[in-house]
Motif scaffolding. Structure first.
Motif, mmCIF file in Angstrom:
data_model
loop_
_atom_site.group_PDB
_atom_site.id
_atom_site.type_symbol
_atom_site.label_atom_id
_atom_site.label_comp_id
_atom_site.label_asym_id
_atom_site.label_seq_id
_atom_site.Cartn_x
_atom_site.Cartn_y
_atom_site.Cartn_z
ATOM 1 N N THR A 62 -39.808 -57.153 -28.203
ATOM 2 C CA THR A 62 -39.920 -57.149 -26.753
ATOM 3 C C THR A 62 -38.829 -56.250 -26.198
ATOM 4 O OG1 THR A 62 -40.787 -59.405 -26.733
ATOM 5 C CG2 THR A 62 -39.917 -58.537 -24.657
ATOM 6 N N VAL A 63 -39.245 -55.159 -25.567
ATOM 7 C CA VAL A 63 -38.286 -54.216 -24.996
ATOM 8 C C VAL A 63 -38.166 -54.493 -23.502
ATOM 9 C CG1 VAL A 63 -37.679 -51.794 -24.693
ATOM 10 C CG2 VAL A 63 -38.995 -52.497 -26.703
ATOM 11 N N SER A 64 -36.946 -54.573 -23.018
ATOM 12 C CA SER A 64 -36.716 -54.798 -21.596
ATOM 13 C C SER A 64 -35.596 -53.881 -21.113
ATOM 14 C CB SER A 64 -36.352 -56.271 -21.325
ATOM 15 O OG SER A 64 -35.189 -56.640 -22.051
ATOM 16 N N VAL A 65 -35.557 -53.658 -19.812
ATOM 17 C CA VAL A 65 -34.519 -52.830 -19.200
ATOM 18 C C VAL A 65 -34.018 -53.556 -17.970
ATOM 19 C CG1 VAL A 65 -33.922 -50.607 -18.162
ATOM 20 C CG2 VAL A 65 -35.633 -50.710 -20.008
ATOM 21 N N ASP A 66 -32.737 -53.850 -17.947
ATOM 22 C CA ASP A 66 -32.173 -54.524 -16.779
ATOM 23 C C ASP A 66 -32.406 -53.680 -15.530
ATOM 24 O OD1 ASP A 66 -31.232 -56.147 -18.804
ATOM 25 O OD2 ASP A 66 -29.211 -56.328 -17.978
ATOM 26 N N ASP A 67 -32.933 -54.294 -14.477
ATOM 27 C CA ASP A 67 -33.231 -53.629 -13.203
ATOM 28 C C ASP A 67 -34.264 -52.507 -13.359
ATOM 29 O OD1 ASP A 67 -31.280 -55.210 -11.802
ATOM 30 O OD2 ASP A 67 -29.724 -53.897 -12.614
ATOM 31 N N GLY A 68 -35.041 -52.567 -14.439
ATOM 32 C CA GLY A 68 -35.998 -51.492 -14.703
ATOM 33 C C GLY A 68 -37.075 -51.364 -13.658
ATOM 34 N N GLU A 69 -37.525 -52.495 -13.102
ATOM 35 C CA GLU A 69 -38.573 -52.409 -12.087
ATOM 36 C C GLU A 69 -38.068 -51.688 -10.847
ATOM 37 O OE1 GLU A 69 -42.112 -55.164 -10.171
ATOM 38 O OE2 GLU A 69 -40.482 -56.121 -11.297
ATOM 39 N N GLU A 70 -36.815 -51.934 -10.488
ATOM 40 C CA GLU A 70 -36.224 -51.249 -9.336
ATOM 41 C C GLU A 70 -36.048 -49.758 -9.634
ATOM 42 O OE1 GLU A 70 -34.648 -50.502 -5.637
ATOM 43 O OE2 GLU A 70 -35.564 -52.374 -6.329
ATOM 44 N N ILE A 71 -35.539 -49.437 -10.827
ATOM 45 C CA ILE A 71 -35.336 -48.032 -11.203
ATOM 46 C C ILE A 71 -36.663 -47.287 -11.216
ATOM 47 C CG2 ILE A 71 -34.540 -46.485 -13.043
ATOM 48 C CD1 ILE A 71 -32.628 -48.758 -13.910
ATOM 49 N N ALA A 72 -37.722 -47.962 -11.662
ATOM 50 C CA ALA A 72 -39.032 -47.310 -11.792
ATOM 51 C C ALA A 72 -39.591 -46.852 -10.460
ATOM 52 C CB ALA A 72 -40.018 -48.251 -12.480
ATOM 53 N N ARG A 73 -39.115 -47.425 -9.371
ATOM 54 C CA ARG A 73 -39.602 -46.986 -8.061
ATOM 55 C C ARG A 73 -39.191 -45.550 -7.769
ATOM 56 N NH1 ARG A 73 -37.755 -52.554 -6.013
ATOM 57 N NH2 ARG A 73 -39.637 -53.816 -6.268
ATOM 58 N N SER A 74 -38.181 -45.040 -8.490
ATOM 59 C CA SER A 74 -37.737 -43.658 -8.322
ATOM 60 C C SER A 74 -38.455 -42.707 -9.271
ATOM 61 C CB SER A 74 -36.217 -43.557 -8.544
ATOM 62 O OG SER A 74 -35.520 -44.372 -7.638
ATOM 63 N N THR A 75 -39.437 -43.219 -10.008
ATOM 64 C CA THR A 75 -40.185 -42.394 -10.963
ATOM 65 C C THR A 75 -41.647 -42.313 -10.525
ATOM 66 O OG1 THR A 75 -40.945 -44.171 -12.451
ATOM 67 C CG2 THR A 75 -38.678 -43.365 -12.759
ATOM 68 N N TRP A 76 -42.460 -41.589 -11.333
ATOM 69 C CA TRP A 76 -43.886 -41.465 -11.046
ATOM 70 C C TRP A 76 -44.690 -42.623 -11.619
ATOM 71 C CZ3 TRP A 76 -45.908 -38.233 -7.658
ATOM 72 C CH2 TRP A 76 -45.163 -37.120 -7.279
ATOM 73 N N ASN A 77 -44.032 -43.564 -12.273
ATOM 74 C CA ASN A 77 -44.772 -44.648 -12.927
ATOM 75 C C ASN A 77 -45.754 -45.383 -12.021
ATOM 76 O OD1 ASN A 77 -43.521 -44.038 -15.312
ATOM 77 N ND2 ASN A 77 -42.784 -46.107 -15.708
ATOM 78 N N PRO A 78 -45.336 -45.807 -10.820
ATOM 79 C CA PRO A 78 -46.296 -46.543 -9.979
ATOM 80 C C PRO A 78 -47.551 -45.732 -9.679
ATOM 81 C CG PRO A 78 -44.064 -46.864 -9.175
ATOM 82 C CD PRO A 78 -43.982 -45.781 -10.216
#
Length: 372
Positions: free
Chosen positions: A158-174
């Motif tokens: 299981t890979v996780s990233v602390d605060d990753g969901e918040e960081i992802a808002r600055s990427t094209w992922n959404p």
């Protein structure tokens, strides 16, 4: 050849003076290696050393660790070097649990790691956004640890990233339909830092070195996979390879003033579709894949209106390409030809013959132009 005359990708990076870093995929692999070692031995290796796809063996200090009877967790802080990467400083964790014999390696998305929800990406819908190369790196290291310490190699990671969901808002992922967090990325394990001025200067130096060595055919490549493709296609030596990254315009403008007989441009289909549409900076923050443009090219290649509409509505450039491949429409070749024509326009009649090769993520040629 003296160090002052070195060419190729490594020489360009050295010339920039910028410090490389590590991808999220490399960090996740290091965390997985440390966690599985602890699960089998009771001790976390710190630092933990891994092997990258090109043979480098970096070591990583652990920033977090936890060991219980049922799982082990290790965390690595990502160091992106001098690259302005939004994930620099992020804590990447891997939690490893034993699975029954024969289960293999199973990947899960933990907190801060996204899940694929749309087609057109290199992973099926519903899968954790852990890309294929990092997955293979983790599988390889699990197998090595298992062989060394007597494990079965059957684990859940299981890979996780602390605060990753918040960081992802600055990427094209959404926008790409990767929801819930970041992607775990990297094809080499190394983050190549890009300062616009430093990298463009390194491109110019690369052209100068190639010309001084008497090279009449050079290749502008978007990364290491495209470099391997042109070497396989044409047998070009290292000092004929220009790591242009996203700076296609920098290569074309400098070659216009300092011509060579032939320039091959090679890169991913999506990136080169941007060049085909007239963009000279291929970075995702500064140009985007224009699916409407791809739909127009598809019509030119024989697509009917239904297919053209699907292409225009596709989630990614790769999805658009796959739709056309299934229908026998040569979108890859059309993009390559359009990119070549844009390159020739920038060259403004300079005595340089140009061809373009489009590849997919695995390095398979999916489109090529003739030489003009």
């Amino acid at each position: 050849m003296s160090s002052e005359a070195e060419g190729g990708r490594s020489a360009q990076l050295k010339h920039t003076g910028l410090r490389p870093g590590w991808t999220t995929g490399a960090c996740a692999t290091a965390a997985t290696t440390a966690a599985y070692t602890a699960l089998l031995t009771g001790d976390f290796p710190d630092p933990v050393t891994i092997a990258l796809p090109k043979g480098q063996t970096p070591s990583f200090a652990l920033a977090a660790e936890e060991l219980t009877d049922s799982y082990a967790m290790a965390g690595i802080v990502k160091d992106a070097g001098d690259d302005p990467d939004v994930t620099h400083g992020a804590l990447v964790r891997a939690t490893v649990r034993r699975l029954p014999a024969g289960a293999g390696v199973v990947f899960r998305a933990g907190s801060g790691v996204g899940t694929v929800t749309r087609p057109g990406l290199p992973l099926p819908v519903g899968e954790p956004a852990v890309n294929p190369v990092p997955r293979q790196m983790m599988r390889d290291h699990v197998a090595r640890v298992a062989g060394r310490y007597g494990g079965s190699g059957d684990v859940e990671i299981t890979v996780s990233v602390d605060d990753g969901e918040e960081i992802a808002r600055s990427t094209w992922n959404p926008r790409l339909g990767i929801l819930g967090g970041l992607s775990i990325l990297g094809t080499t394990g190394i983050v190549v830092p890009y300062s616009c001025s430093a990298w463009i200067d390194s491109i110019r130096r690369g052209v100068d070195v190639a010309r001084a060595a008497g090279r009449t055919h050079v290749a502008g490549c978007t990364g290491s996979t495209s470099e391997r493709t042109v070497v396989a296609e044409y047998g070009l030596p290292e000092d004929a390879l220009l790591d242009m990254g996203d700076f296609a315009g920098a290569v074309l403008k400098y070659v216009r003033r300092h011509p060579v007989d032939r320039l091959t441009v090679c890169g991913g289909f999506a990136k080169l579709s941007k060049l085909a549409a007239g963009h000279l900076d291929l970075h995702s923050a500064r140009s985007q894949v224009d699916k409407g443009f791809l739909a127009r090219l598809a019509r030119r290649g024989g697509a009917d209106e239904a297919l053209a509409t699907e292409v225009a509505d596709a989630n990614t450039g790769l999805a658009a390409l796959q739709l056309c491949q299934a229908a026998g429409v040569p979108l890859g070749d059309l993009v390559a030809a359009a990119a070549r024509d844009e390159a020739l326009a920038v060259l403004r009649g300079a005595p340089v013959a140009v061809d373009v090769i489009c590849i997919d993520r695995a390095g398979t040629v999916v489109g090529r132009s003739s030489v003009a």
